[in-house]
Design an enzyme around this catalytic site. Structure first.
Site, PDB file in Angstrom:
ATOM      1  N   HIS A  71       0.827  -1.208   0.000  1.00  0.00           N
ATOM      2  CA  HIS A  71       0.000   0.000   0.000  1.00  0.00           C
ATOM      3  C   HIS A  71       0.866   1.265   0.000  1.00  0.00           C
ATOM      4  O   HIS A  71       0.707   2.145  -0.850  1.00  0.00           O
ATOM      5  CB  HIS A  71      -0.907  -0.021   1.234  1.00  0.00           C
ATOM      6  CG  HIS A  71      -1.821   1.154   1.349  1.00  0.00           C
ATOM      7  ND1 HIS A  71      -3.156   1.090   1.034  1.00  0.00           N
ATOM      8  CD2 HIS A  71      -1.598   2.438   1.757  1.00  0.00           C
ATOM      9  CE1 HIS A  71      -3.719   2.271   1.232  1.00  0.00           C
ATOM     10  NE2 HIS A  71      -2.789   3.112   1.677  1.00  0.00           N
ATOM     11  N   GLU A  72       1.788   1.346   0.945  1.00  0.00           N
ATOM     12  CA  GLU A  72       2.597   2.566   1.080  1.00  0.00           C
ATOM     13  C   GLU A  72       3.629   2.699  -0.030  1.00  0.00           C
ATOM     14  O   GLU A  72       3.907   3.802  -0.507  1.00  0.00           O
ATOM     15  CB  GLU A  72       3.277   2.587   2.449  1.00  0.00           C
ATOM     16  CG  GLU A  72       2.313   2.690   3.607  1.00  0.00           C
ATOM     17  CD  GLU A  72       1.420   3.924   3.521  1.00  0.00           C
ATOM     18  OE1 GLU A  72       1.890   4.978   3.039  1.00  0.00           O
ATOM     19  OE2 GLU A  72       0.250   3.831   3.921  1.00  0.00           O
TER      20      GLU A  72
END
Length: 258
Positions: A71-72
């Protein structure tokens, strides 16, 4: 609160870094070693300590760390492709979860099915169209989680119709892939909530007129208070649960059922 947060960070860094920073691989190594030991001994009792399923917890932890890292990293990649090198300069274009880990968010993802990570720093001054590019950068996180979940489901489907080991190994594979689906869908759905500073605020609020958008985003740091109150009261539970179920069922439908 700040002191507690620092202590949690230090504790998780210590626990998650047994092999000089190669965190994901060390945790996967631990889980696989545990499963191998269980398989070799052939005792179901090794899986449990009291009423807690240790393997389920470990597998869930690996899935949560992978979901957070993807995600990041995708936030950082999207920003980088749109002209902002800040995430790359800070080492956030990495799958090492220690670079992205928010202890409270990770624990919430593991135990409650929704959570968050440490935000990637973005400098919108490098964007050609700051409002649009910030929206695209924010969208990259949840989209990456949904794609990750879909790939995990697809692998599970392919294994079920081709070759899926029986016994302990087969159960472990199903458990891990199912955890990947659950964690990624949960993280993606939670981050689509249109409350600052979650991704949804930057995605959906970007549809507002620019002046109103920037006025709202000035108070982004207060959004966590709203989230804490909403989560504590269970206001968001029905919405989050329904969205998770709908998205998961849609993915299952797209892979042709399980």
């Amino acid at each position: 609160m700040i002191l507690l947060r620092e202590k949690l960070n230090n504790l998780l860094k210590f626990l998650c870094n047994p092999f000089t920073g190669h965190t994901i691989f060390s945790i996967i190594y631990t889980v696989l070693s545990y499963i191998f030991l269980k398989t070799s001994l052939g005792s179901d009792d090794l899986f449990r300590l009291g009423r807690f399923d240790i393997v389920s917890l470990l597998v869930g932890a690996v899935a949560a760390l992978l979901a957070i890292s993807v995600h990041e990293m995708c936030h950082g990649l999207a920003a980088y492709w749109l002209g902002d090198r800040t995430a790359k300069a800070m080492g956030r274009l990495s799958l090492n979860p220690l670079r992205h880990l928010d202890p409270v968010g990770a624990l919430c993802l593991l135990f409650f099915g929704f959570g968050w990570a440490k935000p990637v720093m973005i400098n919108t001054a490098y964007f050609k169209k700051p409002k649009r590019d910030m929206s695209l950068t924010a969208l990259a996180g949840p989209v990456s989680n949904f794609l990750f979940a879909y790939v995990a489901l697809l692998i599970l489907k392919l294994l079920s119709i081709t070759f899926l080991p029986g016994g302990t190994i087969g159960r472990a594979v199903v458990m891990f892939l199912s955890a990947l689906v659950s964690m990624n869908v949960g993280l993606g759905v939670f981050n689509l909530i249109p409350i600052p500073p979650l991704d949804g605020s930057k995605i959906f609020l970007s549809l507002l007129p620019s002046r109103l958008y920037y006025d709202i985003m000035r108070y982004e740091h207060l959004g966590w208070l709203v989230l804490v109150v909403a989560l504590s009261l269970g206001v968001l539970d029905p919405v989050l649960g329904t969205l998770r179920l709908l998205i998961t069922n849609l993915m299952i439908l797209l892979v042709g059922g399980l």
